[in-house]
Enzyme design. Sequence first.
Site, mmCIF file in Angstrom:
data_model
loop_
_atom_site.group_PDB
_atom_site.id
_atom_site.type_symbol
_atom_site.label_atom_id
_atom_site.label_comp_id
_atom_site.label_asym_id
_atom_site.label_seq_id
_atom_site.Cartn_x
_atom_site.Cartn_y
_atom_site.Cartn_z
ATOM 1 N N ASP A 42 55.815 41.992 -58.731
ATOM 2 C CA ASP A 42 56.977 41.896 -57.847
ATOM 3 C C ASP A 42 57.359 40.465 -57.513
ATOM 4 O O ASP A 42 58.458 40.204 -57.037
ATOM 5 C CB ASP A 42 56.709 42.658 -56.545
ATOM 6 C CG ASP A 42 56.554 44.132 -56.802
ATOM 7 O OD1 ASP A 42 57.342 44.660 -57.596
ATOM 8 O OD2 ASP A 42 55.644 44.748 -56.234
ATOM 9 N N HIS B 158 46.987 42.197 -55.150
ATOM 10 C CA HIS B 158 47.132 43.573 -55.636
ATOM 11 C C HIS B 158 45.814 44.289 -55.420
ATOM 12 O O HIS B 158 44.752 43.686 -55.588
ATOM 13 C CB HIS B 158 47.490 43.565 -57.139
ATOM 14 C CG HIS B 158 47.984 44.874 -57.637
ATOM 15 N ND1 HIS B 158 47.136 45.901 -57.970
ATOM 16 C CD2 HIS B 158 49.240 45.332 -57.835
ATOM 17 C CE1 HIS B 158 47.855 46.936 -58.371
ATOM 18 N NE2 HIS B 158 49.138 46.622 -58.301
HETATM 19 C C1 LIG Z 1 48.730 44.264 -52.209
HETATM 20 C C2 LIG Z 1 47.707 44.067 -51.094
HETATM 21 C C3 LIG Z 1 47.959 45.117 -50.020
HETATM 22 C C4 LIG Z 1 46.310 44.232 -51.686
HETATM 23 O O1 LIG Z 1 45.435 44.193 -50.689
HETATM 24 P P1 LIG Z 1 43.847 44.400 -50.843
HETATM 25 O O2 LIG Z 1 43.431 44.557 -52.227
HETATM 26 O O3 LIG Z 1 43.477 45.437 -49.885
HETATM 27 O O4 LIG Z 1 43.319 43.020 -50.446
HETATM 28 P P2 LIG Z 1 42.970 42.610 -48.997
HETATM 29 O O5 LIG Z 1 44.137 42.849 -48.112
HETATM 30 O O6 LIG Z 1 41.659 43.217 -48.631
HETATM 31 O O7 LIG Z 1 42.801 41.064 -49.228
HETATM 32 C C5 LIG Z 1 41.619 40.414 -49.628
HETATM 33 C C6 LIG Z 1 41.688 39.002 -49.084
HETATM 34 O O8 LIG Z 1 42.791 38.319 -49.698
HETATM 35 C C7 LIG Z 1 43.764 37.969 -48.732
HETATM 36 N N1 LIG Z 1 45.084 38.273 -49.263
HETATM 37 C C8 LIG Z 1 45.421 39.340 -50.018
HETATM 38 N N2 LIG Z 1 46.722 39.298 -50.318
HETATM 39 C C9 LIG Z 1 47.199 38.176 -49.756
HETATM 40 C C10 LIG Z 1 48.485 37.618 -49.714
HETATM 41 N N3 LIG Z 1 49.529 38.176 -50.333
HETATM 42 N N4 LIG Z 1 48.655 36.480 -49.022
HETATM 43 C C11 LIG Z 1 47.610 35.896 -48.398
HETATM 44 N N5 LIG Z 1 46.373 36.394 -48.390
HETATM 45 C C12 LIG Z 1 46.162 37.526 -49.077
HETATM 46 C C13 LIG Z 1 43.469 38.848 -47.518
HETATM 47 O O9 LIG Z 1 43.917 38.266 -46.314
HETATM 48 C C14 LIG Z 1 41.972 38.969 -47.581
HETATM 49 O O10 LIG Z 1 41.410 37.788 -47.058
HETATM 50 P P3 LIG Z 1 40.044 37.844 -46.216
HETATM 51 O O11 LIG Z 1 39.025 38.402 -47.181
HETATM 52 O O12 LIG Z 1 39.807 36.440 -45.850
HETATM 53 O O13 LIG Z 1 40.299 38.755 -45.077
HETATM 54 C C15 LIG Z 1 47.842 42.652 -50.494
HETATM 55 O O14 LIG Z 1 47.498 41.690 -51.456
HETATM 56 C C16 LIG Z 1 49.234 42.370 -49.950
HETATM 57 O O15 LIG Z 1 49.580 42.830 -48.842
HETATM 58 N N6 LIG Z 1 50.094 41.620 -50.722
HETATM 59 C C17 LIG Z 1 51.424 41.274 -50.283
HETATM 60 C C18 LIG Z 1 52.370 42.440 -50.454
HETATM 61 C C19 LIG Z 1 52.695 42.706 -51.902
HETATM 62 O O16 LIG Z 1 53.069 41.823 -52.650
HETATM 63 N N7 LIG Z 1 52.591 43.983 -52.274
HETATM 64 C C20 LIG Z 1 52.909 44.431 -53.622
HETATM 65 C C21 LIG Z 1 51.716 44.943 -54.310
HETATM 66 S S1 LIG Z 1 52.152 45.386 -55.970
#
Ligand SMILES: CC(C)(COP(=O)(O)OP(=O)(O)OC[C@H]1O[C@@H](n2cnc3c(N)ncnc32)[C@H](O)[C@@H]1OP(=O)(O)O)[C@@H](O)C(=O)NCCC(=O)NCCS
Length: 376
Positions: free
Chosen positions: A312, A258
């Site tokens: 979720d 998140h």
């Molecule tokens: C929600 C989301 C976009 C948040 O992203 P964010 O805060 O920008 O975090 P980042 O994408 O920068 O991730 C940070 C690190 O954790 C990892 N990571 C984050 N979410 C992950 C996931 N669901 N699965 C695997 N790795 C994940 C990223 O690959 C990144 O790794 P790195 O530093 O080695 O590159 C992301 O966690 C995601 O896409 N989750 C899955 C979709 C989801 O469930 N969305 C609903 C949100 S309520």
Amino acid sequence: MEFSPGLAGVPAAKSKISYLDGLKGILEYRGIRIEVLAEKSTFFETAHLLLFGKLPNRTELERFTEDLISHRRIKYRITDLMKCLPEGGHPMDALQAAVAALGMFYPAKDVQNPDVQYISAVRLISKLPTIVAAHARMRRGDDPIIPRDDLDHAANFLYMLSGRVPEPLMAKVLDTCLILHAEHTMNASTFSGMVTASTLANAYTVVSSAIGTLMGPLHGGASEEALQMLKEIGSVKNVRSYVEGKLAAGEKIMGLGHREYKVKDTRAIIVQRLAEELFRRYGGSLLYEIALEVERVAAPLLSPKGVYPNVDFYSGIVYEKLGIEQDLFTPVFAMARVGGWLAHWIEQLKDNQLFRPTEIYEGSHDVSYVPLGQRS
Ligand SMILES: CC(C)(COP(=O)(O)OP(=O)(O)OC[C@H]1O[C@@H](n2cnc3c(N)ncnc32)[C@H](O)[C@@H]1OP(=O)(O)O)[C@@H](O)C(=O)NCCC(=O)NCCS
């Protein structure tokens, strides 16, 4: 000018509606912790809290409840409108179209008028479930079911979907899920609604903007995708290879992570408790066993990055147990979040300023006009 892609970290409003501390896992609506509301409140009461800044007293709650119940029905033309939509279309598109059309039936131009705000909010909160349920039935060839005044909000929705009055535990679980999804500080759909609100558009247009924004898989669509993923994994023994394979390929596991929470989402913990309550009564769920194993396998790999289950991850499993179809998860999210959207709409109008950000132009200047015949 400093550019922040996605406006990340840029405050877009001052608000008194909700508070989130993603490091400590704290979420409050009007200062009240979400755990407390989930345990003690109801969706109607929470909606009142969000909209008007306080828990209703007995008289206020009676009036609010009576008004919400008496505005559940939708005009037959709204039903006809939905009948004309392709049955294979996504229910969120149908919801957005129907909500936009509501504004034609209930002109509400004087948006600063508290009476107009009240009745618009009541109509939207009470009619959204009727629209979602009617469309869900009509797309499979069934007639819509007229709402029942003697049922509470969640029970009435489940009744309008299936034609059966749900057991009290089922209704209670859904009502709690609606509380958990009702508000979440500044987020994409709320911002979208607020931009529309700032033009002094009416509440129906505001909410239809927010519904459109909620649809995307990066926002409200995640619970549908998380459940789909669990179904694809298929069994507990497949979990480790699935998770490790995804991570090795640099892909995300749906329902984990998140932008704000760097600990396990408090709402996910509450939804998990609800799920376990349902399973104790109605039997277990293989998808839940798979989800638990995903959480277990992912923990050592992802917790160092602050990635844990979000709300979720487990809510789809609960909705499925309640008999709600997978593509209705996001519409159910909208039925809850409408409370938050409308609270921000009312707050925005108290001291409104048209949203009109700027941009950094990176295009050309003084380009000559080439006549059609000479263009390459
Ligand atoms: C929600 C989301 C976009 C948040 O992203 P964010 O805060 O920008 O975090 P980042 O994408 O920068 O991730 C940070 C690190 O954790 C990892 N990571 C984050 N979410 C992950 C996931 N669901 N699965 C695997 N790795 C994940 C990223 O690959 C990144 O790794 P790195 O530093 O080695 O590159 C992301 O966690 C995601 O896409 N989750 C899955 C979709 C989801 O469930 N969305 C609903 C949100 S309520």
